[in-house]
Design a protein around this motif. Structure first.
Motif, short mmCIF file in Angstrom:
data_model
loop_
_atom_site.label_atom_id
_atom_site.label_comp_id
_atom_site.label_asym_id
_atom_site.label_seq_id
_atom_site.Cartn_x
_atom_site.Cartn_y
_atom_site.Cartn_z
N SER A 32 0.84 -1.21 0.00
CA SER A 32 0.00 0.00 0.00
C SER A 32 0.87 1.25 0.00
O SER A 32 0.55 2.23 -0.67
CB SER A 32 -0.91 0.01 1.23
OG SER A 32 -1.59 -1.20 1.35
N GLU A 89 -9.74 -1.94 2.43
CA GLU A 89 -9.18 -2.40 3.70
C GLU A 89 -9.09 -1.29 4.72
O GLU A 89 -9.20 -1.53 5.91
CB GLU A 89 -7.77 -2.96 3.46
CG GLU A 89 -7.78 -4.19 2.61
CD GLU A 89 -6.42 -4.83 2.52
OE1 GLU A 89 -5.42 -4.15 2.76
OE2 GLU A 89 -6.38 -6.03 2.20
N ASP A 139 -6.90 -1.88 -3.71
CA ASP A 139 -6.22 -2.41 -2.52
C ASP A 139 -7.27 -3.04 -1.62
O ASP A 139 -8.00 -2.35 -0.95
CB ASP A 139 -5.48 -1.26 -1.83
CG ASP A 139 -4.54 -1.74 -0.76
OD1 ASP A 139 -4.41 -2.95 -0.58
OD2 ASP A 139 -3.92 -0.89 -0.09
MG MG Z 1 -2.05 -2.74 2.56
#
Ligand code: MG
Ligand code: TYD
Length: 457
Positions: free
Chosen positions: A104, A127, A173
């Motif tokens: 990320s 997330e 993500d």
């Molecule tokens: Mg991540």
């Protein structure tokens, strides 16, 4: 939401093979116990609609513009190198890696650079909340308004938002949190991940947006979900490296737009990932001087020579069976090299424990580091200090001969660049090289003499 005849089927976790009944072994990839039951909706399997098929038109090859001109630089040279020179519009890139390794972080840095260059970027996280992304972004530096954030997991919504805002690059993500309504199984399941990737691929190709997908890695080290995921995307990048060491390596394992030999090296800092443009220097920092059992080797990572330190510790065994251990290199290779040293060099190592370690947490399996491993073992066994300006590379054969390796010139050039003046290399590689800094050797005894002589001199 597409409705079709829903039923369940069994999918192989490894290769995506589909079967109507459970089996212990997948007939396609022959792996055991990988079939899992999942609901499927038949009608949703095809990703293209009827109108889409009508618009398909063949194009003559001369009319297709060269992609290299269109590539968009990420502003991170190490990543551009791995991608084959930048992001190709309409490409689908899968970024895999252990949790917490920096996927990320890297992608957010890419977003920052792209947004700075007036490219419109959309970062979609399933997330983290917006506040969490903002917190991370604050550590990474200044962001411009061209970066849009979105917290969403429904791919149908995501598809509409991409059509509305038309970003040039989209980050997802992660793929395991995404779902589409056309498949009724839970997010992260085999069919859901496959369908989600398929949807994203259609969006990428149709809208000409480049899509980066973050994928979680299973404990076996592959991207969670079926192997077909890797077949579907254009590029697969893996983040490697110890979570506890600060460096990270990004490696391309598949790339439709470039070589898979390239790696990018990064260092995790408090303000994000920093590029390491000279990995050798970085790997060798903190090397002990005048210590026995240490030898610098030159291995190739793709087209890049990389100098790393190999350490060996050989000591008397307290038990009947000696312990042998290898960290960062092949254990069997170390055993083989020790057998060669024992038999050909008459070194009595049968009662010795031996530990070999590639310093810095690197993993190297290239045969060219054989000579370095052998010299480090001899150095520790005989208590000879290998001078700190010595570097060695070469493959060792079973009769103790030192065999030639590829790209010797590049290795020598890198070693000289870093100030090494005694380069021990296979004699067959020495032809045509400047004689000044090199020590060509035919076999192991020559090489051992070379490090011994230096100690006396
Ligand atoms: Mg991540
Ligand atoms: P992250 O990008 O969240 O990993 P992934 O998405 O692959 O799971 O990386 C998180 C780790 O990186 C975390 O352990 C903290 C560390 N980190 C830094 O050291 N410096 C930083 O500036 C940032 C943003 C993270």
């Amino acid at each position: 939401m597409a409705k079709g005849k829903s039923s369940t089927a069994f999918f192989c976790n490894e290769c995506g093979y589909e079967s109507s009944k459970w089996m212990g072994q997948c007939p396609a990839c022959k792996s055991w116990n990988t079939l899992v039951e999942e609901p499927v909706v038949r009608a949703a399997q095809s990703g293209r609609s009827g109108s889409d098929r009508l618009t398909a038109e063949p194009t003559s090859i001369s009319k297709v513009s060269a992609e290299s001109a269109l590539r968009c630089k990420t502003g991170i040279a190490e990543l551009d190198r791995v991608l084959g020179g930048g992001i190709v519009p309409g490409s689908l890139v899968l970024v895999g890696g252990d949790p917490g390794i920096g996927k990320s972080t890297l992608l957010l840095q890419v977003c920052r650079n792209l947004a700075e260059g007036k490219h419109k970027v959309l970062y979609i996280s399933g997330e983290e909340s917006l506040a969490q992304i903002k917190m991370r972004a604050e550590r990474l530096g200044q962001f411009t308004d061209d970066l849009l954030l979105l917290c969403e997991t429904d791919l149908d919504v995501i598809g509409q938002i991409i059509k509305k805002h038309r970003p040039e690059t989209v980050i997802i993500d992660s793929i395991q949190t995404m779902f589409t309504d056309s498949v009724s199984s839970a997010p992260g399941s085999v069919s859901q991940v496959r369908e989600a990737t398929n949807t994203l691929m259609n969006i990428a190709k149709k809208e000409q947006v480049s899509v980066f997908i973050v994928g979680h890695v299973t404990k076996e080290g592959t991207v969670a979900g079926p192997r077909v995921l890797e077949h579907m995307v254009d590029t697969v990048l893996y983040f490697e490296g110890d979570r506890f060491a600060s460096y990270r390596i990004v490696r391309a394992v598949k790339n439709r737009f470039g070589s898979t030999n390239e790696i990018g090296v990064f260092e995790m800092r408090s303000d994000g990932l920093r590029e390491v443009s000279n990995p050798s220097e970085y790997m060798l920092s903190g090397r002990p001087e005048d210590a026995a059992g240490s030898c610098v080797v030159c291995a190739m990572e793709g087209t890049r020579p990389m100098l790393v330190e190999v350490q060996a510790l050989v000591c008397r065994s307290n038990f009947g069976i000696p312990r042998r251990q290898a960290t960062g290199t092949d254990f069997n290779r170390v055993n083989l090299l020790m057998a060669v040293l024992e038999k050909r060099m008459k070194l009595k190592m049968a009662e010795c424990d031996a530990y070999v370690n590639v310093a810095g947490g690197m993993k190297m399996n290239e045969p060219a580091i054989d000579l370095g491993i052998a010299l480090a073992i001899v150095s520790s066994f005989e208590n000879i200090v290998i001078p700190s300006d010595t570097v060695a590379f070469g493959e060792i054969g079973l009769s103790g001969e030192v065999r030639s390796v590829s790209l010797a010139e590049n290795r020598v050039a890198e070693a000289i660049k870093l100030g090494f003046t005694k380069i021990i290399l296979p004699a067959s590689n020495a032809k045509g090289l400047d004689k000044k800094n090199i020590i060509p050797v035919e076999n192991l005894s020559d090489a051992i003499r070379a490090i011994n002589k230096k100690e006396q001199g």
